[in-house]
Each structure stands twice: as structure tokens, then as C-alpha cells.
Scaffold this motif. Sequence first.
Motif, PDB file in Angstrom:
ATOM      1  N   ALA A   1      13.615 -12.013  25.892  1.00  0.00           N
ATOM      2  CA  ALA A   1      12.485 -12.137  26.685  1.00  0.00           C
ATOM      3  C   ALA A   1      11.896 -13.410  26.934  1.00  0.00           C
ATOM      4  O   ALA A   1      11.546 -13.768  28.120  1.00  0.00           O
ATOM      5  N   ILE A   2      11.807 -14.120  25.711  1.00  0.00           N
ATOM      6  CA  ILE A   2      11.191 -15.509  25.932  1.00  0.00           C
ATOM      7  C   ILE A   2      12.273 -16.405  26.791  1.00  0.00           C
ATOM      8  O   ILE A   2      11.542 -17.271  27.627  1.00  0.00           O
ATOM      9  N   ALA A   3      13.322 -16.238  26.517  1.00  0.00           N
ATOM     10  CA  ALA A   3      14.418 -17.043  27.106  1.00  0.00           C
ATOM     11  C   ALA A   3      14.226 -16.620  28.731  1.00  0.00           C
ATOM     12  O   ALA A   3      14.339 -17.775  29.534  1.00  0.00           O
ATOM     13  N   THR A   4      14.112 -15.484  29.107  1.00  0.00           N
ATOM     14  CA  THR A   4      14.253 -15.273  30.443  1.00  0.00           C
ATOM     15  C   THR A   4      12.912 -15.757  31.104  1.00  0.00           C
ATOM     16  O   THR A   4      13.047 -16.348  32.340  1.00  0.00           O
ATOM     17  N   ILE A   5      11.483 -15.587  30.693  1.00  0.00           N
ATOM     18  CA  ILE A   5      10.557 -16.109  31.388  1.00  0.00           C
ATOM     19  C   ILE A   5      10.498 -17.645  31.345  1.00  0.00           C
ATOM     20  O   ILE A   5      10.066 -18.262  32.211  1.00  0.00           O
ATOM     21  N   ASN A   6      11.212 -18.252  30.369  1.00  0.00           N
ATOM     22  CA  ASN A   6      11.472 -19.520  30.659  1.00  0.00           C
ATOM     23  C   ASN A   6      12.365 -20.231  31.752  1.00  0.00           C
ATOM     24  O   ASN A   6      12.158 -21.012  32.265  1.00  0.00           O
ATOM     25  N   VAL A   7      13.382 -19.404  31.991  1.00  0.00           N
ATOM     26  CA  VAL A   7      14.285 -19.710  33.038  1.00  0.00           C
ATOM     27  C   VAL A   7      13.272 -19.133  34.423  1.00  0.00           C
ATOM     28  O   VAL A   7      13.605 -20.189  35.262  1.00  0.00           O
ATOM     29  N   TRP A   8      12.724 -18.333  34.548  1.00  0.00           N
ATOM     30  CA  TRP A   8      11.969 -17.974  35.649  1.00  0.00           C
ATOM     31  C   TRP A   8      10.861 -19.071  35.769  1.00  0.00           C
ATOM     32  O   TRP A   8      10.861 -19.698  36.730  1.00  0.00           O
ATOM     33  N   ASN A   9      10.417 -19.490  34.879  1.00  0.00           N
ATOM     34  CA  ASN A   9       9.301 -20.639  35.183  1.00  0.00           C
ATOM     35  C   ASN A   9       9.829 -21.947  35.362  1.00  0.00           C
ATOM     36  O   ASN A   9       9.337 -22.784  36.298  1.00  0.00           O
ATOM     37  N   ARG A  10      11.186 -22.164  35.050  1.00  0.00           N
ATOM     38  CA  ARG A  10      11.746 -23.395  35.319  1.00  0.00           C
ATOM     39  C   ARG A  10      12.132 -23.352  36.813  1.00  0.00           C
ATOM     40  O   ARG A  10      12.334 -24.454  37.548  1.00  0.00           O
ATOM     41  N   ILE A  11      12.845 -22.109  37.361  1.00  0.00           N
ATOM     42  CA  ILE A  11      13.011 -21.998  38.746  1.00  0.00           C
ATOM     43  C   ILE A  11      11.826 -22.064  39.429  1.00  0.00           C
ATOM     44  O   ILE A  11      11.929 -22.793  40.697  1.00  0.00           O
ATOM     45  N   VAL A  12      10.822 -21.342  38.964  1.00  0.00           N
ATOM     46  CA  VAL A  12       9.646 -21.345  40.048  1.00  0.00           C
ATOM     47  C   VAL A  12       8.681 -22.943  40.125  1.00  0.00           C
ATOM     48  O   VAL A  12       8.606 -23.274  41.241  1.00  0.00           O
ATOM     49  N   ILE A  13       8.804 -23.388  39.167  1.00  0.00           N
ATOM     50  CA  ILE A  13       8.331 -24.710  38.979  1.00  0.00           C
ATOM     51  C   ILE A  13       8.800 -25.878  39.660  1.00  0.00           C
ATOM     52  O   ILE A  13       8.317 -26.574  40.207  1.00  0.00           O
ATOM     53  N   SER A  14      10.392 -25.907  39.562  1.00  0.00           N
ATOM     54  CA  SER A  14      11.111 -26.897  40.286  1.00  0.00           C
ATOM     55  C   SER A  14      11.083 -26.657  41.750  1.00  0.00           C
ATOM     56  O   SER A  14      11.044 -27.521  42.648  1.00  0.00           O
ATOM     57  N   SER A  15      11.175 -25.308  42.195  1.00  0.00           N
ATOM     58  CA  SER A  15      11.031 -25.029  43.561  1.00  0.00           C
ATOM     59  C   SER A  15       9.657 -25.376  44.230  1.00  0.00           C
ATOM     60  O   SER A  15       9.458 -25.008  45.184  1.00  0.00           O
ATOM     61  N   ARG A  16       8.764 -25.388  43.185  1.00  0.00           N
ATOM     62  CA  ARG A  16       7.239 -25.477  43.724  1.00  0.00           C
ATOM     63  C   ARG A  16       6.949 -24.234  44.282  1.00  0.00           C
ATOM     64  O   ARG A  16       6.025 -24.407  45.586  1.00  0.00           O
ATOM     65  N   THR A  17       7.038 -23.221  44.200  1.00  0.00           N
ATOM     66  CA  THR A  17       6.660 -21.903  44.469  1.00  0.00           C
ATOM     67  C   THR A  17       5.262 -21.828  44.064  1.00  0.00           C
ATOM     68  O   THR A  17       4.797 -21.745  42.674  1.00  0.00           O
ATOM     69  N   GLN A  18       4.394 -21.580  45.073  1.00  0.00           N
ATOM     70  CA  GLN A  18       2.918 -21.325  44.536  1.00  0.00           C
ATOM     71  C   GLN A  18       2.463 -19.938  44.565  1.00  0.00           C
ATOM     72  O   GLN A  18       3.081 -19.061  45.232  1.00  0.00           O
ATOM     73  N   PRO A  19       1.578 -19.448  43.773  1.00  0.00           N
ATOM     74  CA  PRO A  19       0.871 -18.210  43.762  1.00  0.00           C
ATOM     75  C   PRO A  19       0.039 -17.824  45.066  1.00  0.00           C
ATOM     76  O   PRO A  19      -0.222 -18.692  45.744  1.00  0.00           O
ATOM     77  N   PRO A  20       0.084 -16.637  45.408  1.00  0.00           N
ATOM     78  CA  PRO A  20      -0.334 -16.293  46.858  1.00  0.00           C
ATOM     79  C   PRO A  20      -2.008 -16.722  46.749  1.00  0.00           C
ATOM     80  O   PRO A  20      -2.678 -16.209  45.687  1.00  0.00           O
ATOM     81  N   LEU A  21      -2.484 -17.015  47.704  1.00  0.00           N
ATOM     82  CA  LEU A  21      -4.085 -17.323  47.612  1.00  0.00           C
ATOM     83  C   LEU A  21      -5.099 -16.093  47.657  1.00  0.00           C
ATOM     84  O   LEU A  21      -5.939 -15.982  47.072  1.00  0.00           O
ATOM     85  N   GLU A  22      -4.458 -14.956  48.496  1.00  0.00           N
ATOM     86  CA  GLU A  22      -4.888 -13.604  48.501  1.00  0.00           C
ATOM     87  C   GLU A  22      -3.890 -12.670  48.114  1.00  0.00           C
ATOM     88  O   GLU A  22      -2.707 -12.808  48.298  1.00  0.00           O
ATOM     89  N   VAL A  23      -4.376 -11.762  47.208  1.00  0.00           N
ATOM     90  CA  VAL A  23      -3.569 -10.620  46.780  1.00  0.00           C
ATOM     91  C   VAL A  23      -4.095  -9.204  47.148  1.00  0.00           C
ATOM     92  O   VAL A  23      -4.996  -9.199  47.460  1.00  0.00           O
TER      93      VAL A  23
END
Length: 146
Positions: free
Chosen positions: A124-146
Motif C-alpha cells: 500500500a505504501i509503495a503504491t501510493i508512492n507510485v501514484w504520487n510520482r506519476i501525479v507530481i511529474s505529470s503536474r496533475t492538479q486537484p479540481p478547484l471545485e468538487v
Amino acid sequence: MSRIDMAAVAPEAYTAVLGLEKYIRGNLDHTVLELVKVRASMLNGCAFCVDMHTREALGAGEDSRRLFAVAAWREAPFFDERERTALALTDAVTRLGEHGVSDEVWDAAAKVWSERELADLVVAIATINVWNRIVISSRTQPPLEV
């Protein structure tokens, strides 16, 4: 602005990470999983994942005070022993240094988690670290409105 849509450009790789995600969702306590995801995402500075996982945890009934306290979990009185050892292991695995995960951190976790649970926790820890690296390097932003 996002740099790349990883799911579109490398769908097989994205699907493989989704497979890990599906596995851990079915094999680790949901409350602990969200705490781990929030903590690792905070350590990695992943705004998208912090936003997503805090919203998911709140939606599942998690207390907002506990979520805020993940940033300072060592001093916060809101976490039980299993959660504390999971958070300590998250810190150690996410911030792997020259000496890896200390025996102190591992042994504390091994006292309250079975061997299988520990294996699932590390995945689980390894998986969220993979997601973090994908999202950060691709500069995916959180939605401004949900």
C-alpha cells in the motif's frame, strides 16, 4: 496544466498500477489505507492525492481532526497503536534513506501487524508512492471545485 495523460499514453502501465490499487483496497483496512495515503502524499507534496484521499476519507466517515493531525501524527492523541505503526512505516518507506527502514520501526509494526498484513501495508505504501510520482511529474492538479 498537466504535462501528460499517463493513462492515455501508457495505458498498460497505468492499468498495472490500478491492479496494485485494487489489491490493496481489498486487503488492507480502509481507515488505515486512507491514513497511509494521506501521510505519504503529504510527505511527497502531492496536492492532487492529498485532496483526493482526504475527501475520500471524509466521505467514508473519517474525523476531520484525525486527518488534519496526520501531518503531526507523532504528537497527536487520535491514533491507536496499529495506526501509529502504519504511519511510522509510511514515513520510513516513503523517505527511504541510505539505511532503509530501521529495525525499530519494522519491529514495532511487526508486534501489532501479522506478516501478511505487513506485506500488504508495504505494498500500500509503495503504491501510493507510485501514484504520487506519476501525479507530481505529470503536474496533475486537484479540481478547484468538487
